[in-house]
Every structure is written in structure tokens, then in C-alpha cells.
Design an enzyme around this catalytic site. Sequence first.
Site, short mmCIF file in Angstrom:
data_model
loop_
_atom_site.label_atom_id
_atom_site.label_comp_id
_atom_site.label_asym_id
_atom_site.label_seq_id
_atom_site.Cartn_x
_atom_site.Cartn_y
_atom_site.Cartn_z
N CYS A 1 32.05 93.95 6.94
CA CYS A 1 30.99 93.20 7.62
C CYS A 1 31.14 91.71 7.32
O CYS A 1 31.27 91.32 6.16
CB CYS A 1 29.62 93.70 7.18
SG CYS A 1 28.28 92.76 7.93
N GLU B 1 31.76 118.44 3.26
CA GLU B 1 32.04 118.82 4.65
C GLU B 1 33.42 119.45 4.67
O GLU B 1 34.37 118.87 4.15
CB GLU B 1 32.03 117.59 5.56
CG GLU B 1 30.70 116.89 5.62
CD GLU B 1 30.70 115.68 6.55
OE1 GLU B 1 31.65 115.52 7.35
OE2 GLU B 1 29.77 114.87 6.45
N ASN C 1 25.96 108.41 3.70
CA ASN C 1 27.02 109.29 4.20
C ASN C 1 28.31 108.51 4.34
O ASN C 1 28.34 107.45 4.98
CB ASN C 1 26.63 109.86 5.56
CG ASN C 1 27.60 110.92 6.04
OD1 ASN C 1 27.69 111.99 5.44
ND2 ASN C 1 28.35 110.63 7.09
N GLU C 2 29.37 109.01 3.72
CA GLU C 2 30.71 108.44 3.87
C GLU C 2 30.72 106.92 3.80
O GLU C 2 31.16 106.23 4.73
CB GLU C 2 31.33 108.91 5.18
CG GLU C 2 31.57 110.42 5.19
CD GLU C 2 32.43 110.90 6.35
OE1 GLU C 2 32.50 110.21 7.37
OE2 GLU C 2 33.04 111.97 6.21
N CYS D 1 24.28 96.77 7.74
CA CYS D 1 24.98 96.00 6.71
C CYS D 1 24.36 96.37 5.37
O CYS D 1 23.18 96.09 5.14
CB CYS D 1 24.85 94.51 6.98
SG CYS D 1 25.36 93.55 5.54
N CYS E 1 28.84 89.32 8.35
CA CYS E 1 27.60 88.63 8.69
C CYS E 1 27.35 87.50 7.68
O CYS E 1 28.06 87.39 6.68
CB CYS E 1 26.43 89.62 8.70
SG CYS E 1 25.88 90.10 7.06
N TRP F 1 35.86 111.14 18.88
CA TRP F 1 36.46 109.83 19.07
C TRP F 1 37.96 109.95 19.32
O TRP F 1 38.64 109.00 19.59
CB TRP F 1 36.19 108.89 17.89
CG TRP F 1 36.27 109.55 16.56
CD1 TRP F 1 37.40 109.75 15.83
CD2 TRP F 1 35.21 110.10 15.81
NE1 TRP F 1 37.10 110.40 14.66
CE2 TRP F 1 35.75 110.62 14.63
CE3 TRP F 1 33.83 110.21 16.03
CZ2 TRP F 1 34.98 111.25 13.65
CZ3 TRP F 1 33.07 110.84 15.05
CH2 TRP F 1 33.64 111.34 13.89
N CYS G 1 26.83 88.69 4.10
CA CYS G 1 28.07 89.12 3.43
C CYS G 1 28.94 87.91 3.07
O CYS G 1 29.52 87.85 1.99
CB CYS G 1 28.84 90.11 4.30
SG CYS G 1 28.05 91.74 4.33
N ARG H 1 26.42 105.14 14.82
CA ARG H 1 25.85 105.28 13.47
C ARG H 1 26.57 104.36 12.48
O ARG H 1 27.61 103.80 12.79
CB ARG H 1 25.99 106.73 13.01
CG ARG H 1 27.42 107.11 12.76
CD ARG H 1 27.56 108.49 12.15
NE ARG H 1 28.96 108.79 11.95
CZ ARG H 1 29.42 109.98 11.65
NH1 ARG H 1 28.61 111.01 11.52
NH2 ARG H 1 30.71 110.16 11.48
C1 GLA Z 1 32.37 112.89 9.00
C2 GLA Z 1 30.87 112.73 8.97
C3 GLA Z 1 30.15 113.80 9.69
C4 GLA Z 1 30.84 114.11 10.96
C5 GLA Z 1 32.25 114.51 10.66
C6 GLA Z 1 33.00 115.00 11.86
O1 GLA Z 1 32.92 113.60 7.99
O2 GLA Z 1 30.34 112.62 7.67
O3 GLA Z 1 28.85 113.37 9.94
O4 GLA Z 1 30.80 113.00 11.78
O5 GLA Z 1 32.89 113.38 10.16
O6 GLA Z 1 33.00 114.15 12.91
ZN ZN Z 2 26.92 92.03 6.31
#
Ligand code: GLA
Ligand code: ZN
Length: 656
Positions: A148, A299, A141-142, A107, A150, A308, A153, A103
Site C-alpha cells: 500500500c 484451509e 485472513n491471509e 490499509c 497511501c 481469478w 503508509c 476483499r
Molecule cells: C484463500 C482464502 C479463502 C479463499 C481461498 C480460495 O485461501 O483465504 O478465503 O479465497 O483462498 O479462493
Molecule cells: Zn496504506
Amino acid sequence: MRIGVDYYPEQWDKAMWEKDAETMARTGVKLIRIGEFAWSRIEPREGEFDFTWLDDVIGIFSAYAIGTILCTPTNCPPLWLYEKYPEIIQVGSDGVRIRTGIRGHRCINSPVFRTYAKRVTEQMIRHYSGKPAVAAWQIDNELEAYPCSCDVCKGKFRDWLLDKYNDLDGINKAFGNSVWSGEYSSITQIQPPTDYPQAWQNPALCLDWYRFRSDSAADFVRDTTLTIRLEDTKVPITTNAHLCRDNPDFYKLFDLLDFVSFDNYPPLNIPADPDEYYSHAFYLDLMRGIKDRNFCIMEQLSGPTGCWTPMSPAPRSGMIMGYALQAFVRGADTVLHFRWRTALTGAEMYWHGILDHSNTPNRRFLEFSDLCKKVAQLNILDNTYIVSDAAIIYSPEAEAAFRIQPQTEGFSYIKQLTAFHSALTKFGANIDVVPSNADLSRYKLVIAPSLHINKKESTENLYRYVINGGTLVLTARSGVKDEHNNCIMDTLPTVFKELIGADVAEYDPIGNGKRTIRDFAGNEYECSQWCDIMRLSTARAYAEYNDGEYRCMPSVTMNRYCNGVAYYVGTICRSDFYEDFVSNLMMQTGIPKLKGLPRGVEVTTRTNSRDEYICFFNNSEESAVIPLPKPMYSIISSIGKDKLELRPFEMDIVRK
Ligand code: GLA
Ligand code: ZN
């Protein structure tokens, strides 16, 4: 105060949605967050949008009085989009395009990605605007300051540099490119730092590359915010920050957003070494300080982590409840646990949620249920806020500069901040963590560790604060670099010399070597990593080196400047020094101290115009007893108490 969970309806059979909603409602869950990775379900084929399943989910949950935080799904473009436009995939600093299948690898500067991201966002907003079940929007998200490299960029980075420095000459000057024949004679010669060890690359280039990447993330947020606002003027918008190697500048990232959100994963192992600073609360104070207002935990730690990395231990008994309450009292008005149920499939199947794979109630679920009940009891705190006498300054640029050039073995910028945070915590002080341009006039004490990159606005802010009577602490490696991340031909700490009434005659990056210092009262402390040998002008020595060739030379100084005082700590010590030092500073500045708090007990005081509530959180694995100066009413157990007995990770809150 509300409790919610992160939910992934697309990962479960739709027959489970209603049952999940019903269980959540019974448990006390008020909010779910959905959609951040679900682009392939929202737009399964180019231009074909399907909101029926999302409508069902939102409808089902809202029938159980559970609101939805809806996310733009741009973190995970669908594979058809990658297949059609492989150029939207990030290129790593090794020059290789990331492979799809994980995920977050789009870019965010790619115009093609931006077009598709904008379209799916517009479609979602148009569909959901005005629907009361949608409580807030989360963008992506995050987001990180993605490295990057590319072609897009690279091109944008070159434009960004030209915009900043006008022409190649300006860039060459700013980067000091006469070193190693690095002068650019054409714009295409400008390349982002590569995978080659960063230590060999120009720190000025590296810092601007970081700034550009961080600005790119902020620009994506700004654009998406405007897209949402065009269709929906009311629902609040956020994005969720997390801590990573490529943190963007949070102050810029959240600039246009309505509130800050944070993904809160406190470490599951409390350090055994009592000297190791343990102050996860630092990050909660940092998040509150970004907009100087309440924030959301998007979260929250819920189970053993791992995917990971090998799996961590499970949260100890009390942690689910305790860490959520810790976040609440430090300014999170909403805490969503990640995640309702652990995934059965995909890379994250061992990053545990509240429920395990089995979907049967477990120890963590029971504790979570208790949390939901307890939170309902704490509404009394809703209209209270935190007033702090002390502030610590956090600079994203300093953090980035030290990441580019680690100063010595063991030196950590964040550890310097948490060392002071832990020391203030030990005495029960409220602490704000603020940017260097914040209004400091409300603080009795300001600690600004290692402000490495000079910024006129911040320097003036600190001078103004001391001139007007403030007490300021600076530390080693302050004032070292100009705004381009180049060194300055001046004795250190350059722009701060006058303020501290001293300068650095010589420095010694001793790394893991050990020395000692002795303060004016004769207390001795071990120091390491860095030794500034101070030369006094108007300052006095607060502490001197106590051994080796620097014996009797000042290491910590104190200077009266106009109406205020400026300290300089020229070395890095263990926790005992910071505790004693901070204790003295609190005494001198009139900040009340709670003495004798057991190790690991954190105190947050919340006030409104009428009442004051003191929140005691036992962030340790030992039980703790805290005598109260007078009997006080506990709003947790609804009785008067003259002492508090806290199990590990337990919180009690008393009215003063
Ligand atoms: C991050 C992500 C979530 C999930 C958690 C835990 O905080 O935003 O989607 O992946 O890590 O792995
Ligand atoms: Zn890029």
C-alpha cells in the site's frame, strides 16, 4: 488429529445451518471456522453490533459437538466504513486507490481502520470470551506484506527508515543514493517503489520497503493479539499464512501467536517431467519449522480451484484423503477443508468446496467422509513427533531479495530449496525447514541455499555449527549482499570464504545456457543458470566443470573446517545431481537412507519414547509397491505386512 471445514453461515439461509451441522457431525467434522469476512453482518451500522446470528450458529454447531474457530472480520470492512473514510482503502504502487467491491483492500496501517478494527475485535472478544465453544481465534485472513502506497503508509515508511538510520544522511548512505542523483535532501522525497519496472529501482530501497510492509503486517497481528489477550487470556490465537508474491516474514508474523496456520493448496497437476522437483511437502515442513511445533491447516484443497484463474482439474481420486494425511503426518494436528459447500454467489463461486453447488453427496464428499473416519483411527500418532537429522534453511529476506532482483533466466530461490528437499525426500529422510538463526546443533546435515543477505547472527550461527562438527552446504549467490541489499567489495562468497576454504574467481550467469560438471567419481551432470568458477585455498574440488572454457575448474567444493565440513555448490543442476550429492552427504553424516523408494513416495517417521511409526505417502499418479525390510504392522489396515501396495495418493503407516 481433527478434521474441520471452513463455513460461511452468512452466505446460506439460516434454515440450512442445523442441517449442515447435523451432516457435518455425522460425517465426523469436529470444527468450523467462521467470520473472517463477515464484518458487515457483525456491525451492520456504525457502532451497532449484532452477535445474535453468530450466537445461533455457534450454539447450533456446539450442540452437535462441533467447535468454532472464530475470526476477527477485519479482512473485509463494511462498505459504510469505506464510504465514510475512503482513506482506509489501499493505494496501489501505481498511485491509484483500489476500488471497493472485492476483499482485503483495507490499509492495515490506517489509524482509522485500526480504530474500527480494534473496536469490532474488542466487541467480539468481550461477547465470546469464556464461551467454551470457541476453540481458537484467527486474526484477519491471509495477511500479506501489502504494497500500500497511501499517504499514511508513506509517512510510516519514512518514520520506519528514520528510526532505523537516524537521519537522511544515514538513509542516503544505506541506500547508496549517490547513484543517479538519488540523494534525499528532505524526508518527503522518500517514495515507495512505484509501478515502474522494479528492475529500475534501487534494490536497497526495495528491500527496506518489503521489510517495512512485512513489519506492518506483524504489527497489526501484535496489536490484535494484545487486544484479544486483554479480554481473553486462554483461547489460543493464530492467523492463516498463505503463499503469495507478498509473503510477510512468517517468523515475525507468528512471533507472538500461539500456533501457526497454513492455507494448503497443493498443485492439482503433478509435473509430468520427472526432473521437475515436486515437493509440496516442503511447505508443510516450512510451516512446522516456524514455531518448531505442530500447526493447523486452516484451509485445505477440496475441489477444482478457480475464480481469478480458469478452473483447475478436480482433485484426483485419493487426493482429498492423501493430502490431508500428508499434512497430518508432517505436523498439522488439525485440518480444515476449504470449504464445506461451494458458494452460489460472489467471485469465488468456482473455487469448489467439498460439496458442489447442488449440495448433494458427491465423490469428494464420500472421500472426505472416509477421511474423517480414518483420522479417528490415527489418534495413536497424537503423542508422536518428528525428529529430523537434516535441515534446510529458509530465509524470507533472501526470498524477497531475489524477487527484487531475479538473478538469471530460470533462477529461483525456492526451487533451490525444494531441489534439496526433493533429494532428501527421495531417500526417506525427515527434514526440518528452519530460519537461519535456529539452533542447528541437533542436525547432522544443514543445507543453506543462497543466503544472499548477510546477517551477522546467521553467519556466526553457521560457523558455530561447522566448528562444532556439523556438515553444511552453501550454494551460489551466498554472501553477496550486505544487510542493506548492496554489493560488497570482496570476492564471493565474502563472509563465507573462510568457512568454505575457497572463493569465486569469476562467475558467469549463463541463464538457460547448458554446461556440464563432473564429480570426483566421474559422474556427469548438466548444469545451467549460474556458474561460479571456484578458486581453492584449503578446500578440495568435489566436482569440476567439464566443458567450455571452465573445463577442469572447480564448481563444487568441500572443505574441512575445525570439526566440521562445509560444501559449496557453485552452480545449479538437475535433480540427478542433488540426489547423488545428498546420497553421499547422508552416507558421510550417518543419516539412514531408505533405498529404492518409488518416485513420488514420501516417508515421514514419527516417534515417541516407545514407538516409531513410518508413514509412506504415494504422492504420484502411479501405483507403488514398497518392500519392507521385515514384516510390520499397518495401523491403517490393522494387519501385518511385508510389503506396501499404495494406490495413487494413498498413505499407509506401519509401526517399526
Ligand atoms: C484463500 C482464502 C479463502 C479463499 C481461498 C480460495 O485461501 O483465504 O478465503 O479465497 O483462498 O479462493
Ligand atoms: Zn496504506
